[in-house]
Design a protein around this motif. Structure first.
Motif, PDB file in Angstrom:
ATOM      1  N   ARG A   1      41.492  51.147  39.978  1.00 53.43           N
ATOM      2  CA  ARG A   1      41.061  49.791  39.677  1.00 53.43           C
ATOM      3  C   ARG A   1      42.279  48.957  39.337  1.00 53.43           C
ATOM      4  O   ARG A   1      43.226  49.438  38.732  1.00 53.43           O
TER       5      ARG A   1
ATOM      6  N   THR B   1      40.649  44.139  45.377  1.00 53.10           N
ATOM      7  CA  THR B   1      39.446  44.855  44.951  1.00 53.10           C
ATOM      8  C   THR B   1      39.603  46.334  45.285  1.00 53.10           C
ATOM      9  O   THR B   1      40.217  46.689  46.286  1.00 53.10           O
ATOM     10  N   THR B   2      39.052  47.164  44.421  1.00 53.82           N
ATOM     11  CA  THR B   2      39.113  48.598  44.694  1.00 53.82           C
ATOM     12  C   THR B   2      37.821  49.247  44.244  1.00 53.82           C
ATOM     13  O   THR B   2      37.152  48.767  43.327  1.00 53.82           O
ATOM     14  N   ASP B   3      37.470  50.298  44.912  1.00 52.22           N
ATOM     15  CA  ASP B   3      36.358  51.123  44.444  1.00 52.22           C
ATOM     16  C   ASP B   3      36.640  52.568  44.845  1.00 52.22           C
ATOM     17  O   ASP B   3      37.768  52.891  45.244  1.00 52.22           O
TER      18      ASP B   3
ATOM     19  N   SER C   1      43.853  45.030  38.099  1.00 55.35           N
ATOM     20  CA  SER C   1      43.606  43.678  37.608  1.00 55.35           C
ATOM     21  C   SER C   1      44.841  42.854  37.888  1.00 55.35           C
ATOM     22  O   SER C   1      45.969  43.299  37.685  1.00 55.35           O
TER      23      SER C   1
ATOM     24  N   GLU D   1      43.340  38.274  46.338  1.00 55.31           N
ATOM     25  CA  GLU D   1      42.300  38.987  45.613  1.00 55.31           C
ATOM     26  C   GLU D   1      42.481  40.479  45.893  1.00 55.31           C
ATOM     27  O   GLU D   1      42.699  40.883  47.031  1.00 55.31           O
TER      28      GLU D   1
ATOM     29  N   GLY E   1      40.811  50.454  48.520  1.00 55.53           N
ATOM     30  CA  GLY E   1      41.088  49.114  48.022  1.00 55.53           C
ATOM     31  C   GLY E   1      41.379  48.157  49.150  1.00 55.53           C
ATOM     32  O   GLY E   1      41.697  48.564  50.265  1.00 55.53           O
TER      33      GLY E   1
END
Lengths: 113, 191
Positions: free
Chosen positions: B86, B171-173, B88, B169, B177
């Protein structure tokens, strides 16, 4: 476009002339060159970046690594660069505060501070 | 679908190809010539980071680059398949002293549990912690930010992207990512 490297000495300074692109693929070659110079006792380096077409964070990492190595021997690592697009990367990352950046090799060689 | 999609084996030698393709498509899409250097650098950083993640996770799958031409903007998405990370990004443009930092799930969770704060508090705490872990070489007389030589896992790259690109932007899951970046286009596309 690959990376080109050549070295020469001026007094107690070693000039490393770099040309081409410094990225994740080519940066290891530059690192090897800097490590070799320091291992051979060259502790005052001037890296001439006027022929560099591209520089990324991998290249910055190698330059910082070189700086750490020469500082371990009370040495110096100065950069020569007038290219705005390259200078911008140093500014974005705050590294203009870390590296002395000169507008010519002569100026870098003459610098002492 | 994307205007142009590129899949490449996660090897350093292919990052340059991705830069060249992205810049060529961006130029055609009407991205200002003055900004093309930034596009080239940003996509290179994103691909370098993805390659590093795939290599460090031992992934054989390719890195994915999507170049998307819309009416008024040109977007690039660089996708990796490294799991469970994750990120930020501090909002807005990064100043010289700031840094985009990652946090792996475990560290962020431990931090959140340790200080009893909610997910938001855990995330911001993790940022500082991750910065320390990221830059073990950042001590002695060299001021921060300092990229750790040769084994930074792309976080200096994220900082460069954040400094260069206004619209970005990350994003990762658990499946990987994506870094999304876009630039305005300034002229109509001519055939």
């Amino acid at each position: 476009m690959d990376l080109s490297l050549s070295t020469r000495t001026v007094g107690d300074r070693t000039i490393v002339e770099v040309g081409g692109e410094i990225d994740v693929y080519t940066a290891p070659k530059l690192r090897e060159q800097l490590v070799e110079l320091v291992n051979d006792g060259s502790y005052h380096l001037v890296v001439d970046m006027e022929g560099v077409d591209f520089l990324d964070s991998t290249g910055l990492g190698v330059l910082v690594g070189g700086l750490k190595r020469v500082r371990a021997h009370e040495g110096s690592l100065r950069l020569v660069c007038n290219q705005e697009r390259i200078l911008k990367i140093f500014r974005i990352t705050g590294l203009t505060k870390v590296f002395p950046i000169h507008s010519s090799v002569d100026e870098a060689v003459a610098a002492t501070d | 679908m994307a205007t142009v999609e590129l899949l490449f084996s996660a090897l350093p030698e292919h990052v340059r190809t991705a830069r060249l393709v992205a810049a060529a498509v961006a130029r055609r899409a009407g991205v200002d010539e003055a900004v093309l250097d930034e596009v080239r650098l940003a996509v290179g950083e994103a691909c370098t980071r993805a390659v590093g993640l795939h290599m460090s996770h031992g992934l054989s799958s390719p890195v994915r680059v999507s170049l998307i031409e819309d009416e008024k903007k040109f977007s690039i998405e660089v996708g990796d398949e490294a799991p469970h990370r994750r990120f930020s990004l501090p909002g807005g443009t990064l100043g010289a002293g700031a840094s985009a930092a990652p946090q792996n799930g475990a560290a962020a969770d431990a931090k959140a549990a340790g200080n009893g704060s909610g997910p938001g508090g855990g995330a911001s705490g993790g940022l500082v912690e991750a910065e320390g872990a990221l830059m073990p070489g950042a001590r002695d007389e060299i001021p921060e930010p300092v990229p750790e030589e040769d084994e930074g896992d792309g976080e200096m790259g994220l900082a460069v992207i954040s400094g260069l690109v206004d619209d970005v932007e990350v994003t990762t899951d658990e499946n990987g990512g994506v870094i999304r970046m876009s630039w305005p286009t300034t002229e109509p596309v001519l055939p």
